[in-house]
Design a protein around this motif. Structure first.
Motif, PDB file in Angstrom:
ATOM      1  N   ILE A  27       0.902  -1.296   0.227  1.00 50.93           N
ATOM      2  CA  ILE A  27       0.125   0.121   0.023  1.00 50.93           C
ATOM      3  C   ILE A  27       0.932   1.422   0.058  1.00 50.93           C
ATOM      4  O   ILE A  27       0.564   2.216  -0.669  1.00 50.93           O
ATOM      5  CB  ILE A  27      -0.941  -0.019   0.976  1.00 50.93           C
ATOM      6  CG1 ILE A  27      -1.998  -1.118   1.014  1.00 50.93           C
ATOM      7  CG2 ILE A  27      -1.539   1.376   1.255  1.00 50.93           C
ATOM      8  CD1 ILE A  27      -2.854  -1.284   2.148  1.00 50.93           C
ATOM      9  N   TRP A  28       1.890   1.511   0.811  1.00 48.41           N
ATOM     10  CA  TRP A  28       2.764   2.545   0.951  1.00 48.41           C
ATOM     11  C   TRP A  28       4.441   2.241   0.648  1.00 48.41           C
ATOM     12  O   TRP A  28       5.094   2.202   1.454  1.00 48.41           O
ATOM     13  CB  TRP A  28       2.739   3.310   2.317  1.00 48.41           C
ATOM     14  CG  TRP A  28       1.209   3.486   2.725  1.00 48.41           C
ATOM     15  CD1 TRP A  28       0.352   4.472   2.041  1.00 48.41           C
ATOM     16  CD2 TRP A  28       0.728   3.150   3.900  1.00 48.41           C
ATOM     17  NE1 TRP A  28      -0.508   4.556   2.683  1.00 48.41           N
ATOM     18  CE2 TRP A  28      -0.602   3.808   3.886  1.00 48.41           C
ATOM     19  CE3 TRP A  28       0.737   2.279   4.807  1.00 48.41           C
ATOM     20  CZ2 TRP A  28      -1.606   3.850   5.049  1.00 48.41           C
ATOM     21  CZ3 TRP A  28      -0.094   2.094   5.976  1.00 48.41           C
ATOM     22  CH2 TRP A  28      -1.395   2.891   5.667  1.00 48.41           C
ATOM     23  N   PRO A  29       4.618   1.790  -0.533  1.00 47.63           N
ATOM     24  CA  PRO A  29       6.130   1.605  -0.828  1.00 47.63           C
ATOM     25  C   PRO A  29       7.020   2.511  -0.610  1.00 47.63           C
ATOM     26  O   PRO A  29       8.169   2.376  -0.124  1.00 47.63           O
ATOM     27  CB  PRO A  29       5.892   1.056  -2.564  1.00 47.63           C
ATOM     28  CG  PRO A  29       4.754   1.798  -2.945  1.00 47.63           C
ATOM     29  CD  PRO A  29       3.750   1.967  -1.735  1.00 47.63           C
ATOM     30  N   ALA A 143      16.467  -3.018 -10.457  1.00 45.61           N
ATOM     31  CA  ALA A 143      15.153  -2.692 -11.048  1.00 45.61           C
ATOM     32  C   ALA A 143      14.436  -1.833  -9.952  1.00 45.61           C
ATOM     33  O   ALA A 143      13.376  -1.341 -10.188  1.00 45.61           O
ATOM     34  CB  ALA A 143      14.553  -4.141 -10.558  1.00 45.61           C
ATOM     35  N   GLY A 144      15.284  -1.114  -9.002  1.00 48.16           N
ATOM     36  CA  GLY A 144      14.582   0.098  -8.301  1.00 48.16           C
ATOM     37  C   GLY A 144      14.535  -0.401  -6.656  1.00 48.16           C
ATOM     38  O   GLY A 144      14.076  -1.487  -6.667  1.00 48.16           O
ATOM     39  N   TRP A 150       8.192  -3.710  -2.930  1.00 48.41           N
ATOM     40  CA  TRP A 150       7.023  -4.622  -3.644  1.00 48.41           C
ATOM     41  C   TRP A 150       7.308  -5.912  -3.535  1.00 48.41           C
ATOM     42  O   TRP A 150       6.689  -6.980  -3.168  1.00 48.41           O
ATOM     43  CB  TRP A 150       6.691  -4.259  -5.067  1.00 48.41           C
ATOM     44  CG  TRP A 150       5.995  -3.116  -5.312  1.00 48.41           C
ATOM     45  CD1 TRP A 150       6.399  -1.681  -5.323  1.00 48.41           C
ATOM     46  CD2 TRP A 150       4.719  -3.081  -5.625  1.00 48.41           C
ATOM     47  NE1 TRP A 150       5.398  -0.986  -5.454  1.00 48.41           N
ATOM     48  CE2 TRP A 150       4.327  -1.569  -5.481  1.00 48.41           C
ATOM     49  CE3 TRP A 150       3.425  -4.019  -5.364  1.00 48.41           C
ATOM     50  CZ2 TRP A 150       2.949  -1.156  -5.610  1.00 48.41           C
ATOM     51  CZ3 TRP A 150       2.208  -3.273  -5.396  1.00 48.41           C
ATOM     52  CH2 TRP A 150       1.886  -2.192  -5.670  1.00 48.41           C
ATOM     53  N   LEU A 151       8.649  -6.402  -3.656  1.00 44.76           N
ATOM     54  CA  LEU A 151       9.166  -7.808  -3.550  1.00 44.76           C
ATOM     55  C   LEU A 151       8.794  -8.214  -1.939  1.00 44.76           C
ATOM     56  O   LEU A 151       8.500  -9.241  -1.675  1.00 44.76           O
ATOM     57  CB  LEU A 151      10.482  -8.119  -4.272  1.00 44.76           C
ATOM     58  CG  LEU A 151      10.717  -8.254  -5.443  1.00 44.76           C
ATOM     59  CD1 LEU A 151      12.275  -8.054  -6.132  1.00 44.76           C
ATOM     60  CD2 LEU A 151      10.166  -9.132  -6.139  1.00 44.76           C
ATOM     61  N   ILE A 152       9.427  -7.400  -1.229  1.00 47.13           N
ATOM     62  CA  ILE A 152       9.318  -7.753   0.118  1.00 47.13           C
ATOM     63  C   ILE A 152       7.932  -7.837   0.535  1.00 47.13           C
ATOM     64  O   ILE A 152       7.364  -8.827   1.392  1.00 47.13           O
ATOM     65  CB  ILE A 152       9.965  -6.482   1.000  1.00 47.13           C
ATOM     66  CG1 ILE A 152      11.397  -6.551   0.942  1.00 47.13           C
ATOM     67  CG2 ILE A 152       9.414  -6.648   2.668  1.00 47.13           C
ATOM     68  CD1 ILE A 152      11.960  -5.378   1.534  1.00 47.13           C
TER      69      ILE A 152
END
Length: 180
Positions: A27-29, A143-144, A150-152
């Motif tokens: 929700i809050w990357p 990849a940023g 997001w991966l986490i």
């Protein structure tokens, strides 16, 4: 097995916490990444100050190592605040290696758990997911940093599901074995 079966609820809480963390990260990357860097900076600074203090205060310990470690911790905290981008890249590598080592240990633990519980595979799946996550971070660091968050988040949700499934499996084993 009694110890594991009596603490099934700890696996459940661990899984639920992972899912909540994963959802918040998705929700809050941007905030999640900044918070990770700030938390690391605060921790490194406080840890460094305490080690430095201990190095000057306690004469019986190897003082030089405490003082050097304290200075490095303070510098790491300052770097985290002054250059959050570099810090977030360093955190990316730290998370990657942590995930790989944790995953391998969970796979080993899962294999040992299989000797006690028939067809037990959720712990191994969690470990495999952790290793894959760590390797992906190492392979594509460019990849940023937001991709890392997001991966986490996705990893935490999948890992949480695996831990919840494991907790119910362990709980059912407890009830089936007649253990309190």
């Amino acid at each position: 097995m009694g110890e594991i079966s009596r603490s099934w609820w700890l696996l459940l809480i661990r899984g639920l916490a992972a899912i909540v963390f994963g959802i918040l990260a998705l929700i809050w990357p941007g905030i999640t990444l900044l918070v990770l860097v700030i938390f690391f900076g605060v921790y490194a600074l406080i840890s460094g100050l305490f080690e430095l203090f201990a190095g000057f205060r306690h004469g019986e310990r190897p003082r030089a190592w405490l003082i050097i470690s304290g200075i490095i911790g303070i510098l790491a905290g300052i770097v985290a605040f002054l250059w959050p981008g570099i810090t977030s890249l360093a955190l990316l590598y730290l998370v990657a290696f942590w995930a790989i080592f944790t995953g391998v240990s969970e796979i080993v633990a899962g294999v040992h758990l299989r000797k006690v519980i028939d067809n037990e595979w959720m712990f191994i799946v969690g470990g495999i997911l952790s290793v894959i996550f760590g390797v992906l971070l190492l392979v594509w660091p460019g990849a940023g940093m937001l991709s890392l968050v997001w991966l986490i988040g996705v990893f935490a949700i999948l890992y949480g599901i695996a831990m919840i499934a494991l907790s119910f499996r362990v709980k059912n084993f407890t009830q089936g074995a007649g253990t309190p």
